[in-house]
Design an enzyme around this catalytic site. Sequence first.
Site, PDB file in Angstrom:
ATOM      1  N   LYS A  22       0.843  -1.213   0.000  1.00  9.51           N
ATOM      2  CA  LYS A  22       0.000   0.000   0.000  1.00  9.51           C
ATOM      3  C   LYS A  22       0.869   1.251   0.000  1.00  9.51           C
ATOM      4  O   LYS A  22       0.628   2.188  -0.763  1.00  9.51           O
ATOM      5  CB  LYS A  22      -0.896   0.006   1.233  1.00  9.51           C
ATOM      6  CG  LYS A  22      -1.551   1.354   1.529  1.00  9.51           C
ATOM      7  CD  LYS A  22      -2.398   1.354   2.782  1.00  9.51           C
ATOM      8  CE  LYS A  22      -1.605   1.519   4.038  1.00  9.51           C
ATOM      9  NZ  LYS A  22      -1.308   2.907   4.432  1.00  9.51           N
ATOM     10  N   ASN A  23       1.895   1.282   0.850  1.00  4.39           N
ATOM     11  CA  ASN A  23       2.665   2.513   1.017  1.00  4.39           C
ATOM     12  C   ASN A  23       3.576   2.807  -0.157  1.00  4.39           C
ATOM     13  O   ASN A  23       3.971   3.948  -0.359  1.00  4.39           O
ATOM     14  CB  ASN A  23       3.435   2.468   2.340  1.00  4.39           C
ATOM     15  CG  ASN A  23       2.468   2.520   3.518  1.00  4.39           C
ATOM     16  OD1 ASN A  23       1.284   2.861   3.341  1.00  4.39           O
ATOM     17  ND2 ASN A  23       2.927   2.170   4.691  1.00  4.39           N
ATOM     18  N   CYS A 117      -2.970  12.256  13.072  1.00  8.41           N
ATOM     19  CA  CYS A 117      -3.873  11.099  13.034  1.00  8.41           C
ATOM     20  C   CYS A 117      -3.698  10.378  14.370  1.00  8.41           C
ATOM     21  O   CYS A 117      -3.106  10.878  15.301  1.00  8.41           O
ATOM     22  CB  CYS A 117      -3.585  10.228  11.834  1.00  8.41           C
ATOM     23  SG  CYS A 117      -2.209   9.152  12.085  1.00  8.41           S
ATOM     24  N   ARG A 122       2.396  14.002  13.354  1.00  4.80           N
ATOM     25  CA  ARG A 122       2.846  13.759  11.978  1.00  4.80           C
ATOM     26  C   ARG A 122       3.021  15.054  11.173  1.00  4.80           C
ATOM     27  O   ARG A 122       2.313  15.316  10.207  1.00  4.80           O
ATOM     28  CB  ARG A 122       1.894  12.790  11.284  1.00  4.80           C
ATOM     29  CG  ARG A 122       1.805  11.493  12.054  1.00  4.80           C
ATOM     30  CD  ARG A 122       0.967  10.454  11.387  1.00  4.80           C
ATOM     31  NE  ARG A 122       1.698   9.826  10.288  1.00  4.80           N
ATOM     32  CZ  ARG A 122       1.167   8.838   9.554  1.00  4.80           C
ATOM     33  NH1 ARG A 122      -0.054   8.437   9.792  1.00  4.80           N
ATOM     34  NH2 ARG A 122       1.870   8.304   8.576  1.00  4.80           N
ATOM     35  N   ASP A 305       5.327  -0.056  11.915  1.00  2.89           N
ATOM     36  CA  ASP A 305       4.034  -0.581  11.448  1.00  2.89           C
ATOM     37  C   ASP A 305       3.829  -2.023  11.858  1.00  2.89           C
ATOM     38  O   ASP A 305       2.778  -2.598  11.614  1.00  2.89           O
ATOM     39  CB  ASP A 305       3.927  -0.476   9.918  1.00  2.89           C
ATOM     40  CG  ASP A 305       3.773   0.958   9.490  1.00  2.89           C
ATOM     41  OD1 ASP A 305       3.863   1.222   8.274  1.00  2.89           O
ATOM     42  OD2 ASP A 305       3.596   1.818  10.362  1.00  2.89           O
ATOM     43  N   ARG A 397      -8.642   0.039   5.200  1.00  2.00           N
ATOM     44  CA  ARG A 397      -7.820   1.010   4.473  1.00  2.00           C
ATOM     45  C   ARG A 397      -6.547   0.359   3.943  1.00  2.00           C
ATOM     46  O   ARG A 397      -6.001   0.781   2.936  1.00  2.00           O
ATOM     47  CB  ARG A 397      -7.417   2.158   5.408  1.00  2.00           C
ATOM     48  CG  ARG A 397      -8.566   3.051   5.816  1.00  2.00           C
ATOM     49  CD  ARG A 397      -8.086   4.220   6.633  1.00  2.00           C
ATOM     50  NE  ARG A 397      -6.970   4.901   5.991  1.00  2.00           N
ATOM     51  CZ  ARG A 397      -6.373   5.974   6.520  1.00  2.00           C
ATOM     52  NH1 ARG A 397      -6.801   6.449   7.673  1.00  2.00           N
ATOM     53  NH2 ARG A 397      -5.384   6.560   5.903  1.00  2.00           N
TER      54      ARG A 397
HETATM   55  C1  EPZ Z   1       4.961   6.362   6.357  1.00  2.75           C
HETATM   56  O1  EPZ Z   1       4.361   7.450   7.032  1.00  2.75           O
HETATM   57  C2  EPZ Z   1       3.912   5.269   6.321  1.00  2.75           C
HETATM   58  N1  EPZ Z   1       2.745   5.760   5.592  1.00  2.75           N
HETATM   59  C3  EPZ Z   1       3.513   4.877   7.741  1.00  2.75           C
HETATM   60  O2  EPZ Z   1       2.640   3.761   7.642  1.00  2.75           O
HETATM   61  C4  EPZ Z   1       4.757   4.419   8.488  1.00  2.75           C
HETATM   62  O3  EPZ Z   1       4.397   4.163   9.824  1.00  2.75           O
HETATM   63  C5  EPZ Z   1       5.819   5.519   8.442  1.00  2.75           C
HETATM   64  O4  EPZ Z   1       6.100   5.869   7.074  1.00  2.75           O
HETATM   65  C6  EPZ Z   1       7.116   5.080   9.079  1.00  2.75           C
HETATM   66  O5  EPZ Z   1       7.587   3.925   8.437  1.00  2.75           O
HETATM   67  C7  EPZ Z   1       2.809   5.782   4.232  1.00  2.75           C
HETATM   68  O6  EPZ Z   1       3.807   5.422   3.640  1.00  2.75           O
HETATM   69  C8  EPZ Z   1       1.575   6.245   3.528  1.00  2.75           C
HETATM   70  P1  EPZ Z   1       7.539   9.368   8.366  1.00  2.75           P
HETATM   71  P2  EPZ Z   1       5.114   8.883   7.015  1.00  2.75           P
HETATM   72  O7  EPZ Z   1       7.517  10.665   7.647  1.00  2.75           O
HETATM   73  O8  EPZ Z   1       5.852   9.027   5.751  1.00  2.75           O
HETATM   74  C9  EPZ Z   1       8.409  12.605  11.721  1.00  2.75           C
HETATM   75  C10 EPZ Z   1       0.671   2.556   7.854  1.00  2.75           C
HETATM   76  O9  EPZ Z   1       0.281   1.944   8.850  1.00  2.75           O
HETATM   77  N2  EPZ Z   1       8.318  13.592  10.640  1.00  2.75           N
HETATM   78  O10 EPZ Z   1       8.596   8.362   8.050  1.00  2.75           O
HETATM   79  O11 EPZ Z   1       4.130   9.912   7.404  1.00  2.75           O
HETATM   80  C11 EPZ Z   1       7.062  11.938  12.014  1.00  2.75           C
HETATM   81  O12 EPZ Z   1       6.320  12.730  12.920  1.00  2.75           O
HETATM   82  C12 EPZ Z   1       1.273   3.929   8.027  1.00  2.75           C
HETATM   83  O13 EPZ Z   1       0.666   2.121   6.701  1.00  2.75           O
HETATM   84  C13 EPZ Z   1       8.644  14.917  10.911  1.00  2.75           C
HETATM   85  O14 EPZ Z   1       8.984  15.269  12.029  1.00  2.75           O
HETATM   86  O15 EPZ Z   1       6.137   8.662   8.226  1.00  2.75           O
HETATM   87  C14 EPZ Z   1       7.486  10.619  12.610  1.00  2.75           C
HETATM   88  O16 EPZ Z   1       7.768  10.812  13.989  1.00  2.75           O
HETATM   89  C15 EPZ Z   1       1.124   4.435   9.458  1.00  2.75           C
HETATM   90  N3  EPZ Z   1       8.588  15.816   9.902  1.00  2.75           N
HETATM   91  C16 EPZ Z   1       8.786  10.291  11.878  1.00  2.75           C
HETATM   92  O17 EPZ Z   1       9.222  11.512  11.277  1.00  2.75           O
HETATM   93  C17 EPZ Z   1       8.205  15.478   8.615  1.00  2.75           C
HETATM   94  O18 EPZ Z   1       8.173  16.344   7.730  1.00  2.75           O
HETATM   95  C18 EPZ Z   1       8.628   9.269  10.769  1.00  2.75           C
HETATM   96  O19 EPZ Z   1       7.546   9.679   9.941  1.00  2.75           O
HETATM   97  C19 EPZ Z   1       7.872  14.125   8.373  1.00  2.75           C
HETATM   98  C20 EPZ Z   1       7.939  13.207   9.399  1.00  2.75           C
END
Ligand code: EPZ
Length: 430
Positions: A22-23, A117, A122, A305, A397
């Site tokens: 999905k991701n 969320c 996030r 995840d 989802r």
């Molecule tokens: C992706 O989310 C996935 N979603 C998430 O999967 C997954 O948990 C996550 O990566 C981590 O592997 C999709 O790919 C659609 P991040 P993403 O940016 O990209 C911080 C699922 O269950 N951060 O890697 O949003 C953030 O707050 C979902 O399928 C910032 O601070 O995750 C977090 O603490 C849930 N600033 C950390 O980085 C930013 O600009 C990692 O988030 C972006 C992120």
Amino acid sequence: MEQYIIKGGNPLVGEVEIGGAKNAALAILSAAIMTDETVLIDNLPDVNDINVLLEAISGIGASVQRVDRHTVRINGSGVGSMSIEYEYIKKIRASYYLLGALLGKYHKAEVALPGGCNIGSRPIDQHLKGFRALGADVEIEHGKIVAEAEKLRGTHLYFDVVSVGATINVMMAAAMAEGTTILENVAKEPHVVDVANFLNSMGANIKGAGTDVIKIRGVEKLHKSEYSIIPDQIEAGTFMFAAAATKGDVTVLNVIPKHLEATIAKLQEIGCEVEEFDDAVRVVAKRRLKSTHVKTLPYPGYPTDMQPQIGVTLALAQGTSIITESIFENRFKYLDELARMGANVKIEGNSATIQGVEKLSGARVSAPDLRAGAALCIAGLATDGITIVDDIVYIQRGYERFEEKLRSLGAVIERVSSEKEIQKFKLKVG
Ligand code: EPZ
């Protein structure tokens, strides 16, 4: 609201086909509009998030043709609007990938700000930092991100936070910028690599995806492509933990074992027998599992995840386990639900201590988010008695035909939406 009703106690046994990631698909479908030619994408998971994103993509004027449940043909030449409406981003945050795609192709994009969320606030500051470093003006106006650029120029950017979304979004925008972009401190998840491979299949010039440094030489145009999404290692891991928690014997098919290394290591550590094949992994749990300590980390560390799935499994293990969630600040809500099933858990900040118990008891619980919802189903499957999981819209989802796949492994689970159906199920299972 639909619910799952589960009569637990059966070990899960058999084989299950794993779908596309999905991701990876959410980013690749967004990147598909970066060419005016036609792109064919298959091995798409047939899940709500994908269907909503395809609506958003056709909503801005691209042509989207469903060839079958798992295959779509997209042509972005008709894209007329650069603005993604709030209704889409509210449903799926990942609509923000259209920001990088539209900015990269048209030097203009407007996307509603994604909210937080259930697993944390996030923020998307790193996404915006990357777009600005490429030369875009990025403003937040009336709840929208408005990004515009005369032209995009290559840059050298070090991300402050390892972010899957920011790595992918900025990589997309940089793919058609003038000159070379170096991105450092990037995410290395398999789906980041999949997006880079897809962009390269359209004629981009991206090297180093999957390592700490990604080098992107911007190109003028991208062309047609036919591409197949990688298997979903999170769906695979979810079924592997379902096998472990129910003392079953399950083989997940159509996977890339390399993507599952951290998950396999933990399953072995807690006492499962794991056998790897070219594109399958078999998990067997014969006796009560053992406790362990686990800390979620960016890939190749243990995936966040997969945190709820190991959490519910450890609730029944022998001994005391500690889980440290280092990625998201609020991803333990499922443990409150698990405590209602008799789990012995203690949450302190971003770590949870789980004292294994012999048995859990069936209860009515609510899915706080996608992965936690799937994990609570695993808890129900591992528990004698009846468990009802509410708010399963979250599970839909990200998991295609979840209850059907579980039933094919011997689970007694049905989707219900009324008390009457619940009573009928209880009479049927006795
Ligand atoms: C992706 O989310 C996935 N979603 C998430 O999967 C997954 O948990 C996550 O990566 C981590 O592997 C999709 O790919 C659609 P991040 P993403 O940016 O990209 C911080 C699922 O269950 N951060 O890697 O949003 C953030 O707050 C979902 O399928 C910032 O601070 O995750 C977090 O603490 C849930 N600033 C950390 O980085 C930013 O600009 C990692 O988030 C972006 C992120």
